[in-house]
Design an enzyme around this catalytic site. Structure first.
Site, PDB file in Angstrom:
ATOM      1  N   HIS A  40       1.210   3.631   7.520  1.00  0.00           N
ATOM      2  CA  HIS A  40       1.290   4.791   6.644  1.00  0.00           C
ATOM      3  C   HIS A  40       1.387   6.141   7.368  1.00  0.00           C
ATOM      4  CE1 HIS A  40       0.627   2.345   3.140  1.00  0.00           C
ATOM      5  NE2 HIS A  40       0.411   3.380   2.361  1.00  0.00           N
ATOM      6  N   ARG A 583      -5.401   4.420  -3.718  1.00  0.00           N
ATOM      7  CA  ARG A 583      -6.213   5.278  -2.849  1.00  0.00           C
ATOM      8  C   ARG A 583      -7.541   5.679  -3.504  1.00  0.00           C
ATOM      9  NH1 ARG A 583      -1.498   9.724  -3.055  1.00  0.00           N
ATOM     10  NH2 ARG A 583      -0.427   7.807  -2.543  1.00  0.00           N
TER      11      ARG A 583
END
EC number: 4.2.1.3
Length: 658
Positions: A40, A583
């Site tokens: 990421h 998240r």
């Protein structure tokens, strides 16, 4: 349900907080096999190798933390450049009948191998790594019956684009989607993974396909013949039971399915490729395509790259290159090395493409885009999974459409949404018109995959002597302090931080892109709290009224003011609040800055769980219309907490300023 997953997987942006939470547990080692995947934090700029070198340099502190924490606590570490977490899981860890959880919403990708793979927040992963049963509200089962077979320009991506158009972004919430029927066998294993991956966009708990010969072939080709043999032996348990009941059934005839393209701004707005140009002109969306982007965890398999290269080769044979900019993201080091060996990568370069690093890149906003200015209206087409406002490039005026890699390639060559490769002609360099033929490509390489560079760090048998350092002055990492405990009383006179209007994804609550660098530092990343959410009071993002000073200012600044002055607050949200990414920072941040409750019309599954895990009350209106009774300047009291119990509603008292 209280479940015992077989394995945990974490990507580097969410693994930071997960490992910080695990460290605070005081346990010496994880209880189940676990891995960290570095995908990421690599920003797309100029090309794969340079981007990777830059990422290793600027993220060195975080990578060292994850590698050392993995070594100490028994967690495998896939280094930067290894590839995207979900492709690595498919190549190495998923298998028919497995139960795997991952700290990323697209973990269901593993359903393409008949595994139950579910996206969770970091706190859920920590529970499993600590040997605690994982709790999940028992899901319903939506059956999608596939008949006919895929052919021509129609691809596996079109199946999930169609399902998204039918069910919408919240139609799968609280359900597992189980694909079945005679049409399944016409889809490759990696194609099934594509369909399961994007099931996250309909809110599904996960998606899964029944075991078949396509999975067996993939297992054999990825060095897992023994697992394939076991799956054959127990095949009866890996397919739907005779006469099984589904809570809802959708039927799709693959013979009639046409190529689709969904967007802009939401992944459930489905159009046929044949009609999207006309729709765009009618709606005032830009028809000229600035960039075409293929790859991502959804569509970066060998077959995807092969079909795209087959389209590109036809253009090259007629002297054409892409009119739009064109980028390619391989899903893993194994895919990158193999498409380089077999010539696909060079064909895609020759047509004008740039091969990016084996990472998430532009799909999650890790894109240093230079061809437009912020606020400039433009269109991009991708083979990604999400297209929320500003997600790919932080520009709210970018109209992003998602479709299959081969359609992206064809549209990038033509340069316009008005091109339909099934019917329209291109003009070659020689002035002669020609039509692109439907692409054909092998689902797997004829020879073995080329594994490329070795990018895996196995944890030592004994990691007790390993040091894990977090500097107290670090701007990237911060050890966690316990949150304050509930005082056991009802919550009175809560201030409303923001009443959110319309769609509010986890991207709106805790933006990614440049903020990813703070994923291991709770206080720093809290400076992005709800900066993308629209305030119903003024129709603006990141502008809320401070109830004490009566001045408008950024959401995080206002929340910090309230926290400093001991003012507890709530957020009022709309439908499907918290959809999108898994998240947990979207739950940690409001808790850290003094939030007590989030009250909405409805929640997305993962976000609701994350709020509970961090000690915030995720409450829904018994009557969604009550959302309209609350004004941003009101104060709220929540009663009934002393007798809080399942199925027992709480009472909310609204106090207007008068």
């Amino acid at each position: 349900l209280r479940l015992r997953p077989d394995r945990v997987a974490m990507q580097d942006a969410t693994a930071q907080m997960a490992m910080l939470q695990f460290i605070s547990s005081g346990l010496p080692k994880v209880a189940v096999p676990s891995t960290i995947h570095c995908d990421h934090l690599i920003e797309a700029q100029v090309g794969g190798e340079k981007n990777l070198r830059r990422a290793k340099d600027i993220n060195q502190e975080v990578y060292n933390f994850l590698a050392s924490a993995g070594a100490k606590y028994g967690v495998g570490f896939w280094r930067p450049g290894s590839g995207i977490i979900h492709q690595i899981i498919l190549e190495n860890y998923a298998y028919p009948g497995a139960l795997l959880i991952g700290t990323d919403s697209h973990t269901p990708n593993g359903g393409g191998l008949g595994a139950i793979c579910i996206g969770v927040g970091g706190a859920d992963a920590v529970d499993v790594m600590a040997g605690i049963p994982w709790e999940l509200k028992c899901p319903k089962v939506i059956g999608v019956k596939l008949t006919g077979s895929l052919s021509g320009w129609t691809s596996p991506k079109d199946v999930i684009l169609k399902v998204a158009g039918i069910l919408t972004v919240k139609g799968g919430t609280g359900a597992i989607v189980e694909y079945h029927g005679p049409g399944v066998d016409s889809i490759s294993c990696t194609g099934m993974a594509t369909i399961c991956n994007m099931g996250a966009e309909i809110g599904a708990t996960t998606s899964v396909f029944p075991y078949n010969h396509r999975m067996k072939t993939y297992l054999n080709k990825t060095g897992r013949k023994d697992i394939a043999n076991l799956a054959e032996e127990f095949k009866a348990h890996l397919v739907p039971d005779p006469g099984c009941h589904y809570d809802q059934v959708i039927e799709i005839n693959l013979n009639e399915l046409k190529p689709l393209i969904n967007g802009p701004f939401t992944p459930d707005l489905a159009h046929s490729v044949a009609e999207v140009g006309a729709v765009a002109e009618k709606e005032g969306w830009p028809v000229d395509i600035r960039v075409g982007l293929i790859g991502s965890c959804t569509n970066s398999s060998y077959e995807d790259m092969g079909r795209s290269a087959a389209v590109a080769k036809q253009a090259l044979d007629h002297g054409l290159k892409c009119k739009s900019q064109f980028t390619i993201t391989p899903g893993s080091e194994q895919i990158r090395a193999t498409i380089e060996r077999d010539g696909y990568a060079q064909v895609l370069r020759d047509v004008g493409g740039i091969v990016l690093a084996n990472a998430c890149g532009p799909c999650i906003g890790q894109w240093d885009r230079k061809d437009i200015k912020k606020g400039e209206k433009n269109t991009i087409v991708t083979s990604y999974n999400r297209n929320f406002t500003g997600r790919n490039d932080a520009n709210p005026e970018t109209h992003a459409f998602v479709t299959s890699p081969e359609i992206v390639t064809a549209l990038a060559i033509a340069g316009t949404l008005k091109f339909n490769p099934e019917t329209d002609f291109l003009t070659g360099k020689d002035g002669k018109k020609f039509k692109l033929e439907a692409p054909n490509a092998d689902e797997l390489p004829h020879t073995n995959f080329d594994p490329g560079q070795d990018t895996y760090q196995h944890p030592p048998k004994d990691g007790s002597g390993q040091r894990v350092d977090v500097s107290p002055t670090s701007q990237r990492l911060q050890l966690l302090e316990p949150f304050d405990k509930w005082d056991g009383k009802d919550m009175e006179d809560l201030q409303i931080l923001i009443k959110v209007k319309g769609k509010c994804t986890t991207d709106h609550i805790s933006a990614a892109g440049p903020w990813l660098k703070f994923r291991g530092h709770l206080d720093n990343i809290s400076n992005n709290l709800l900066i993308g959410a629209i305030n119903i009071e003024n129709g603006k993002a990141n502008s809320v009224r401070n109830a004490v000073t009566q001045e408008f200012g950024p959401v995080p600044d206002t929340a910090r003011y309230y926290k400093k002055h001991g003012i507890r607050w709530v957020v009022i949200g709309d439908e499907n609040y918290g959809e999108g990414s898994s998240r947990e920072h979207a739950a940690l941040e409001p808790r850290h800055l003094g939030g007590r409750a989030i009250i909405t019309k409805s929640f997305a599954r993962i976000h609701e769980t994350n709020l509970k895990k961090q000690g915030l009350l995720p409450l829904t209106f018994a009557d969604p219309a009550d959302y309209n009774k609350i004004h941003p300047v009101d104060k709220l009291t929540i009663q009934g907490l002393k007798d809080f119990a399942p199925g027992k509603p709480l009472t909310c008292i609204i106090k207007h300023p008068n």
